[in-house]
Design a protein around this motif. Structure first.
Motif, PDB file in Angstrom:
ATOM      1  N   ASP A 154       4.473  10.534  -3.431  1.00 47.25           N
ATOM      2  CA  ASP A 154       3.905  10.985  -4.702  1.00 47.25           C
ATOM      3  C   ASP A 154       3.121   9.825  -5.320  1.00 47.25           C
ATOM      4  O   ASP A 154       3.668   8.985  -6.014  1.00 47.25           O
ATOM      5  CB  ASP A 154       5.032  11.430  -5.646  1.00 47.25           C
ATOM      6  CG  ASP A 154       4.497  12.058  -6.926  1.00 47.25           C
ATOM      7  OD1 ASP A 154       3.305  11.863  -7.232  1.00 47.25           O
ATOM      8  OD2 ASP A 154       5.280  12.724  -7.615  1.00 47.25           O
ATOM      9  N   THR A 155       1.818   9.814  -5.056  1.00 47.45           N
ATOM     10  CA  THR A 155       0.978   8.691  -5.477  1.00 47.45           C
ATOM     11  C   THR A 155       0.964   8.512  -6.991  1.00 47.45           C
ATOM     12  O   THR A 155       1.028   7.390  -7.498  1.00 47.45           O
ATOM     13  CB  THR A 155      -0.456   8.884  -4.972  1.00 47.45           C
ATOM     14  OG1 THR A 155      -0.431   9.070  -3.553  1.00 47.45           O
ATOM     15  CG2 THR A 155      -1.317   7.675  -5.313  1.00 47.45           C
ATOM     16  N   ALA A 156       0.862   9.597  -7.713  1.00 44.28           N
ATOM     17  CA  ALA A 156       0.802   9.508  -9.171  1.00 44.28           C
ATOM     18  C   ALA A 156       2.061   8.872  -9.734  1.00 44.28           C
ATOM     19  O   ALA A 156       2.002   8.019 -10.627  1.00 44.28           O
ATOM     20  CB  ALA A 156       0.599  10.898  -9.775  1.00 44.28           C
ATOM     21  N   GLU A 157       3.207   9.268  -9.213  1.00 44.80           N
ATOM     22  CA  GLU A 157       4.467   8.707  -9.680  1.00 44.80           C
ATOM     23  C   GLU A 157       4.568   7.228  -9.316  1.00 44.80           C
ATOM     24  O   GLU A 157       5.024   6.400 -10.122  1.00 44.80           O
ATOM     25  CB  GLU A 157       5.654   9.465  -9.061  1.00 44.80           C
ATOM     26  CG  GLU A 157       7.026   8.900  -9.424  1.00 44.80           C
ATOM     27  CD  GLU A 157       7.299   8.894 -10.924  1.00 44.80           C
ATOM     28  OE1 GLU A 157       8.106   8.055 -11.365  1.00 44.80           O
ATOM     29  OE2 GLU A 157       6.682   9.708 -11.660  1.00 44.80           O
ATOM     30  N   ILE A 158       4.131   6.895  -8.108  1.00 46.50           N
ATOM     31  CA  ILE A 158       4.162   5.499  -7.684  1.00 46.50           C
ATOM     32  C   ILE A 158       3.299   4.643  -8.597  1.00 46.50           C
ATOM     33  O   ILE A 158       3.679   3.547  -9.006  1.00 46.50           O
ATOM     34  CB  ILE A 158       3.684   5.364  -6.228  1.00 46.50           C
ATOM     35  CG1 ILE A 158       4.698   5.995  -5.269  1.00 46.50           C
ATOM     36  CG2 ILE A 158       3.479   3.896  -5.870  1.00 46.50           C
ATOM     37  CD1 ILE A 158       6.063   5.379  -5.314  1.00 46.50           C
ATOM     38  N   GLU A 159       2.117   5.137  -8.937  1.00 44.52           N
ATOM     39  CA  GLU A 159       1.235   4.375  -9.808  1.00 44.52           C
ATOM     40  C   GLU A 159       1.867   4.154 -11.180  1.00 44.52           C
ATOM     41  O   GLU A 159       1.713   3.083 -11.780  1.00 44.52           O
ATOM     42  CB  GLU A 159      -0.112   5.100  -9.959  1.00 44.52           C
ATOM     43  CG  GLU A 159      -0.957   5.114  -8.692  1.00 44.52           C
ATOM     44  CD  GLU A 159      -1.291   3.710  -8.218  1.00 44.52           C
ATOM     45  OE1 GLU A 159      -1.426   2.815  -9.073  1.00 44.52           O
ATOM     46  OE2 GLU A 159      -1.416   3.501  -7.000  1.00 44.52           O
ATOM     47  N   PRO A 213       0.839  -1.205   0.000  1.00 45.64           N
ATOM     48  CA  PRO A 213       0.000   0.000   0.000  1.00 45.64           C
ATOM     49  C   PRO A 213       0.871   1.251   0.000  1.00 45.64           C
ATOM     50  O   PRO A 213       1.943   1.277   0.603  1.00 45.64           O
ATOM     51  CB  PRO A 213      -0.802  -0.129   1.303  1.00 45.64           C
ATOM     52  CG  PRO A 213       0.009  -1.043   2.171  1.00 45.64           C
ATOM     53  CD  PRO A 213       0.679  -2.004   1.225  1.00 45.64           C
ATOM     54  N   VAL A 214       0.409   2.273  -0.695  1.00 50.17           N
ATOM     55  CA  VAL A 214       1.167   3.524  -0.801  1.00 50.17           C
ATOM     56  C   VAL A 214       1.003   4.318   0.482  1.00 50.17           C
ATOM     57  O   VAL A 214      -0.105   4.549   0.957  1.00 50.17           O
ATOM     58  CB  VAL A 214       0.681   4.351  -2.006  1.00 50.17           C
ATOM     59  CG1 VAL A 214       1.447   5.656  -2.097  1.00 50.17           C
ATOM     60  CG2 VAL A 214       0.846   3.550  -3.292  1.00 50.17           C
ATOM     61  N   ASN A 215       2.118   4.733   1.052  1.00 54.94           N
ATOM     62  CA  ASN A 215       2.101   5.492   2.290  1.00 54.94           C
ATOM     63  C   ASN A 215       1.706   6.943   2.056  1.00 54.94           C
ATOM     64  O   ASN A 215       1.880   7.483   0.959  1.00 54.94           O
ATOM     65  CB  ASN A 215       3.487   5.457   2.957  1.00 54.94           C
ATOM     66  CG  ASN A 215       3.967   4.044   3.208  1.00 54.94           C
ATOM     67  OD1 ASN A 215       3.175   3.164   3.528  1.00 54.94           O
ATOM     68  ND2 ASN A 215       5.262   3.819   3.046  1.00 54.94           N
TER      69      ASN A 215
END
Length: 264
Positions: free
Chosen positions: A144-149, A138-140
């Protein structure tokens, strides 16, 4: 509510390894270099455990020699050795090259960690273990959520899936006919069931020593899990041993674990 770790299945029989894997999971996005280093440490633990469990005297100077010994002794297959090598090499780079380690690399390491943990539990853990499907950590918050995705899509959908295909192609069948005929099927749709009949339908080679007080052996490598694991639906459990037994002339084989064999 906090999401359960992907490695929670280790907790029942290898709690220390479960904690270490969960630590890696928390570092994947925030601290990729540390995730790589800790994954290598996790590998050291499992390799040491395997050497002790299989009775291999540890006279080796480093992790590379230990993993090669496991492969040489037939304890691990080529795909498992490859996954171990990836953890070892990536961990070495992160430890010795300042700044080495991206999210993409830590995600690949996370996948290798999962593959090894599943294999370890299926071979040495609970007989009725069902592996959870792989999922990325899971993203903490604060990441940067967009970059992680974008990284997840690129790393998992393309590279990791491609890697899985390569590993599957390198699995070595026990005989030339197994790969062609060993196809899993639903086995709960019949009131009468014959284990040997099922094995025959799948084109497998087996050795039945049950009448003389032994067990039933199915000759073949790890790839037969796709045929033998569905038997768990009928409470029939097989366990893989890379070294086989005397009955199989030490070929990689699976042995029937059930004490009571009435009805099959």
């Amino acid at each position: 509510m906090k999401e359960q770790s992907l490695f929670a299945f280790l907790d029942g029989w290898q709690p220390a390894a479960a904690r270490e894997a969960e630590d890696v999971e928390r570092m994947v996005y925030d601290d990729p270099p540390s995730a790589l280093i800790r994954s290598r440490k996790w590998l050291e633990g499992i390799v040491g455990w395997l050497l002790k469990e299989e009775g291999v005297v540890d006279v080796y100077e480093n992790l590379a020699e230990r993993t090669r010994a496991l492969k040489r002794e037939g304890i691990i297959t080529e795909p498992i050795f490859d996954a171990m090598e990836q953890l070892r090499l990536e961990g070495n780079k992160a430890a010795h090259q300042n700044g080495y380690g991206t999210v993409e690399e830590s995600l690949r390491t996370h996948r290798h960690l999962y593959q090894l943990a599943v294999w370890w539990t299926e071979v040495y853990g609970s007989a009725d273990f069902q592996a959870p499907p792989y999922r990325h950590p899971p993203v903490n918050r604060g990441v940067d959520t967009a970059e992680i995705e974008r990284v997840i899509i690129r790393a998992l959908d393309e590279k990791l899936n491609s890697m899985e295909s390569v590993l599957n192609r390198h699995r070595q069948p026990a005989t030339a006919t197994v790969v062609q005929t060993a196809k899993p099927k639903t086995i709960t749709d019949s009131t009468s069931f014959s284990l040997t009949g099922y094995l025959r339908e799948q084109g497998l080679e087996w050795i039945d020593k049950r009448k003389s007080g032994g067990t039933l052996w199915v000759v073949g490598g790890w790839e037969l899990n796709k045929v033998l694991f569905p038997l768990k639906e009928r409470k029939i459990y097989f366990r893989f041993t890379p070294k086989g037994g005397r009955a199989t002339h030490r070929q990689p084989s699976w042995y029937l674990m059930n004490k009571k064999t009435d009805g099959f």
